[in-house]
Enzyme design. Structure first.
Site, mmCIF file in Angstrom:
data_model
loop_
_atom_site.group_PDB
_atom_site.id
_atom_site.type_symbol
_atom_site.label_atom_id
_atom_site.label_comp_id
_atom_site.label_asym_id
_atom_site.label_seq_id
_atom_site.Cartn_x
_atom_site.Cartn_y
_atom_site.Cartn_z
ATOM 1 N N ASP A 181 0.855 -1.128 -0.087
ATOM 2 C CA ASP A 181 0.071 -0.041 -0.136
ATOM 3 C C ASP A 181 0.980 1.359 -0.064
ATOM 4 O O ASP A 181 2.001 1.257 0.311
ATOM 5 C CB ASP A 181 -0.857 0.013 1.284
ATOM 6 C CG ASP A 181 -1.742 1.087 1.467
ATOM 7 O OD1 ASP A 181 -2.164 1.910 0.641
ATOM 8 O OD2 ASP A 181 -1.439 1.715 2.585
ATOM 9 N N ASP A 241 -0.195 4.957 0.964
ATOM 10 C CA ASP A 241 -0.280 5.912 2.093
ATOM 11 C C ASP A 241 -0.474 5.425 3.390
ATOM 12 O O ASP A 241 -1.293 4.390 3.504
ATOM 13 C CB ASP A 241 -1.590 7.012 1.884
ATOM 14 C CG ASP A 241 -1.373 7.738 0.510
ATOM 15 O OD1 ASP A 241 -0.997 9.050 0.884
ATOM 16 O OD2 ASP A 241 -1.744 7.493 -0.372
HETATM 17 MG MG LIG Z 1 -2.891 3.134 3.476
#
Ligand SMILES: [Mg+2]
Length: 269
Positions: free
Chosen positions: A28, A30
């Site tokens: 992922d 952020d």
């Molecule tokens: Mg995230």
């Protein structure tokens, strides 16, 4: 995951990486590779991160994919790295390592529904402190991050039926979170996207590893675990998760990826 077993859990994960013939990383962006931006519109590429991903993907035994809720165009700007797979909008829009683009959903099905809902949501938050609308093209979200919690609850309670009404016009789903509501196609789901990537780009014998920091990553954790892979949750404190182990924050994730880079396959038979 029992927290008191944390050091042991990490050791187990590191052991499996060392024994892996090959490794397929799903990361992922952020809150996992980079600290959360004040608003999702912020796009500030980090050269150190790009360098790390470049070295990981340059390793003959490692394949790198980034699976983000951001638009693919954003992810591409943030990570100008050749040879990695980028999946944006929770995996609806994909750029292969060869630079080929795949859209998993028909834009013409999605956009008219969002365009009808958008002005209704805009009118709802107009003049209210702490809210903003995020149009990611394939999905539409209301954020009330800086709103008063009571007001955020009230506004989202009004926004939700509007989204549910819109969702009935196609194959959509409505996702809620803390001070957050989003509508998008049913395929805007990291678990669903992971299934797609595993089927489309098989990597036989590879150890699968997903690292993420929130609920939408938990959907992918479920899938990766079903496929015998490893899930790593990024969180500052103990939390409800399906993951095998936890890392505290993005800088810790990056240091750990450096270690993985050195150790992958070192114990392979
Ligand atoms: Mg995230």
């Amino acid at each position: 995951m029992r927290e008191r077993d944390l050091p042991h859990a990490l050791e187990m994960v590191n052991g499996r990486i060392a024994r892996a013939e090959r490794l397929w990383l799903f990361l992922d962006y952020d809150g996992t590779l980079a600290e959360l931006a004040p608003t999702p519109a912020v796009v500030e590429p980090d050269p150190d991160l790009a360098d790390l991903l470049r070295r990981l993907s340059g390793h003959p035994k490692i394949r790198v994919s980034v699976v983000s809720g951001r638009r693919l165009a954003h992810v591409r700007e943030l990570l100008p790295v050749e040879g990695i797979l980028l999946a944006g909008s929770y995996g609806i829009e994909i750029q292969t390592p060869q630079g080929e683009r795949i859209d998993r959903v028909d834009w013409e099905m999605v956009r008219p529904v969002l365009d009808e809902l958008k002005p209704r949501w805009e009118a709802l938050i107009e003049g209210r402190e702490g809210f903003f609308l995020e149009d990611k093209g394939w999905t539409l979200a209301i954020h009330g991050r800086r709103a008063d919690p009571g007001e955020a609850d009230r506004v989202l309670a009004e926004a939700r039926p509007m989204a549910q009404e819109a969702a009935r016009k196609g194959d959509f789903r409505v996702l809620g979170g803390y001070k957050f509501l989003e509508i998008g196609p049913r395929e805007a789901d990291k678990g669903d996207s992971l299934e797609f990537l595993l089927a489309e780009f098989p990597m036989p014998g590879a150890l699968l590893l997903f690292v993420g920091d929130e609920d939408k990553d938990e959907e992918a954790f479920e899938v990766i675990i079903e496929h015998g892979g490893i899930a790593v949750r990024v969180a500052p404190q103990e939390c409800e998760t399906l993951a095998h182990c936890r890392l505290e924050a993005p800088p810790v994730v990056r240091r750990w990826l450096e270690t993985a880079l050195e150790s992958v396959g070192s114990d392979a038979g």
